[in-house]
Write an enzyme that holds these catalytic residues in place. Structure first.
Site, PDB file in Angstrom:
ATOM      1  N   GLU A  77      11.014  -6.877 -10.044  1.00  0.00           N
ATOM      2  CA  GLU A  77      10.194  -5.693 -10.316  1.00  0.00           C
ATOM      3  C   GLU A  77      10.931  -4.759 -11.272  1.00  0.00           C
ATOM      4  O   GLU A  77      11.756  -3.950 -10.831  1.00  0.00           O
ATOM      5  CB  GLU A  77       9.927  -4.934  -9.014  1.00  0.00           C
ATOM      6  CG  GLU A  77       9.094  -5.680  -8.007  1.00  0.00           C
ATOM      7  CD  GLU A  77       8.272  -4.722  -7.163  1.00  0.00           C
ATOM      8  OE1 GLU A  77       7.050  -4.805  -7.223  1.00  0.00           O
ATOM      9  OE2 GLU A  77       8.852  -3.873  -6.474  1.00  0.00           O
TER      10      GLU A  77
ATOM     11  N   HIS B 112      13.098  -2.018  -2.166  1.00  0.00           N
ATOM     12  CA  HIS B 112      12.153  -1.579  -3.195  1.00  0.00           C
ATOM     13  C   HIS B 112      12.788  -0.405  -3.941  1.00  0.00           C
ATOM     14  O   HIS B 112      13.466   0.432  -3.339  1.00  0.00           O
ATOM     15  CB  HIS B 112      10.823  -1.163  -2.539  1.00  0.00           C
ATOM     16  CG  HIS B 112       9.738  -0.927  -3.527  1.00  0.00           C
ATOM     17  ND1 HIS B 112       9.681   0.204  -4.304  1.00  0.00           N
ATOM     18  CD2 HIS B 112       8.680  -1.697  -3.901  1.00  0.00           C
ATOM     19  CE1 HIS B 112       8.628   0.132  -5.104  1.00  0.00           C
ATOM     20  NE2 HIS B 112       8.010  -1.020  -4.886  1.00  0.00           N
TER      21      HIS B 112
ATOM     22  N   TRP C  27       0.807  -1.228   0.000  1.00  0.00           N
ATOM     23  CA  TRP C  27       0.000   0.000   0.000  1.00  0.00           C
ATOM     24  C   TRP C  27       0.838   1.274   0.000  1.00  0.00           C
ATOM     25  O   TRP C  27       0.299   2.374  -0.052  1.00  0.00           O
ATOM     26  CB  TRP C  27      -0.952  -0.015   1.207  1.00  0.00           C
ATOM     27  CG  TRP C  27      -2.079  -0.995   1.047  1.00  0.00           C
ATOM     28  CD1 TRP C  27      -2.474  -1.598  -0.124  1.00  0.00           C
ATOM     29  CD2 TRP C  27      -2.969  -1.469   2.060  1.00  0.00           C
ATOM     30  NE1 TRP C  27      -3.547  -2.419   0.116  1.00  0.00           N
ATOM     31  CE2 TRP C  27      -3.874  -2.362   1.451  1.00  0.00           C
ATOM     32  CE3 TRP C  27      -3.091  -1.236   3.431  1.00  0.00           C
ATOM     33  CZ2 TRP C  27      -4.885  -3.003   2.164  1.00  0.00           C
ATOM     34  CZ3 TRP C  27      -4.091  -1.885   4.138  1.00  0.00           C
ATOM     35  CH2 TRP C  27      -4.983  -2.755   3.508  1.00  0.00           C
ATOM     36  N   LYS C  28       2.139   1.117   0.126  1.00  0.00           N
ATOM     37  CA  LYS C  28       3.056   2.282   0.127  1.00  0.00           C
ATOM     38  C   LYS C  28       2.553   3.354   1.107  1.00  0.00           C
ATOM     39  O   LYS C  28       2.044   3.005   2.168  1.00  0.00           O
ATOM     40  CB  LYS C  28       3.207   2.813  -1.298  1.00  0.00           C
ATOM     41  CG  LYS C  28       3.587   1.697  -2.280  1.00  0.00           C
ATOM     42  CD  LYS C  28       3.919   2.164  -3.653  1.00  0.00           C
ATOM     43  CE  LYS C  28       4.252   0.947  -4.521  1.00  0.00           C
ATOM     44  NZ  LYS C  28       4.685   1.295  -5.859  1.00  0.00           N
TER      45      LYS C  28
ATOM     46  N   SER D  53       2.695  -3.008 -12.154  1.00  0.00           N
ATOM     47  CA  SER D  53       1.450  -2.765 -12.905  1.00  0.00           C
ATOM     48  C   SER D  53       0.571  -4.004 -13.082  1.00  0.00           C
ATOM     49  O   SER D  53       0.035  -4.252 -14.163  1.00  0.00           O
ATOM     50  CB  SER D  53       1.774  -2.122 -14.260  1.00  0.00           C
ATOM     51  OG  SER D  53       2.351  -0.850 -14.060  1.00  0.00           O
TER      52      SER D  53
END
Ligand code: PGA
Length: 252
Positions: A167, A95, A10-11, A212
């Site tokens: 990612e 990340h 959810w950042k 995405s």
């Protein structure tokens, strides 16, 4: 590490109202994800709140970050011990947004992985190429190099019981997911690379994909044999979209 995993990152988003609604709905739909592990990664301040709402044994808690220190005079930081204390199972490490905005380098990432494992939590180690590297067709090399550093410093066991999240940086938050062929190829080659280093590592780690993901592409990607799960950002902030993702992958 058999079941495929879906991480909701959810950042810096969400509030108590959103979280309550989301988790209550997820509790209700538990039949849809019996075959998967779901892990929620809210902003750290809401982790304990989120945990208390979870009523299903297939839903876990992931932290978006961890400090390199266990305790002491480090204003504003959160330690692995504290995360463990509130039953965190996974920690996202490296990340690309932390690498970009917080200048996290390999040395820091390695410390975070070590501390996570020391406290028996599972690191989700993010790797991936940028757009230029993708265009130059050197994605494989870039990803391997990112893992090479960790292995050179600590040996192959640093990967044992870890999750690697492939990612591609150009895909995160852009609406452009990498195509299935590309993801599958990268994941397969990373698996092969690691197993070649030590056969005992086989089946002791997962490689998932993030970038995405939406209700259209999730099904195909998660069901590919070289992909062990998904790391979902934006689409995990939209309850309807997320429920559709888990409905679609289940109807496969
Ligand atoms: P996205 O984010 O799904 O919004 O692309 C993925 C991630 O940052 O992990």
């Amino acid at each position: 590490m058999k079941k495929k995993i879906i991480i909701c990152n959810w950042k810096l988003n969400g509030d108590k109202k959103f979280i309550k609604n989301f988790i209550n709905k997820l509790n209700k739909y538990s039949k849809l994800y019996n075959n998967y592990i779901i892990s929620i990664s809210p902003p750290i301040i809401y982790m304990d709140y989120t945990r208390k709402l979870i009523k299903n044994k297939n839903i876990y808690l992931t932290s978006q970050n961890v400090d390199i220190n266990i305790q002491g005079s480090f204003t504003g930081d959160i330690s692995a011990k504290m995360l463990k204390d509130i039953y965190t199972k996974y920690i996202i490490i490296g990340h690309s947004e932390r690498k970009i905005y917080h200048k996290e380098n390999n040395k820091i990432l390695l410390k975070k992985i070590i501390i996570t494992k020391k406290l028996n939590m599972i690191p989700i180690i993010c790797i991936g190429e940028n757009l230029n590297e993708y265009k130059l067709k050197i994605s494989k090399k870039i990803c391997k190099n990112q893992l090479k550093y960790l292995i050179r410093k600590k040996g192959i066991n640093i990967i044992k019981n870890s999750i690697i999240a492939y990612e591609p940086i150009w895909s995160i938050g852009t609406g452009k997911n990498a195509n299935i062929k590309h993801i599958s190829k990268i994941n397969k080659s990373i698996k092969k690379y690691l197993i070649n280093k030590d056969i005992n590592i086989k089946n002791k780690f997962k490689i998932i994909y993030g970038g995405s993901i939406n209700k259209i592409n999730a099904n195909k990607i998660i069901n590919n044999k070289n992909i062990d799960g998904l790391l979902i950002g934006k689409s995990s902030l939209n309850l309807k979209e997320f429920i559709n993702i888990i409905k679609n992958i289940n109807n496969n």
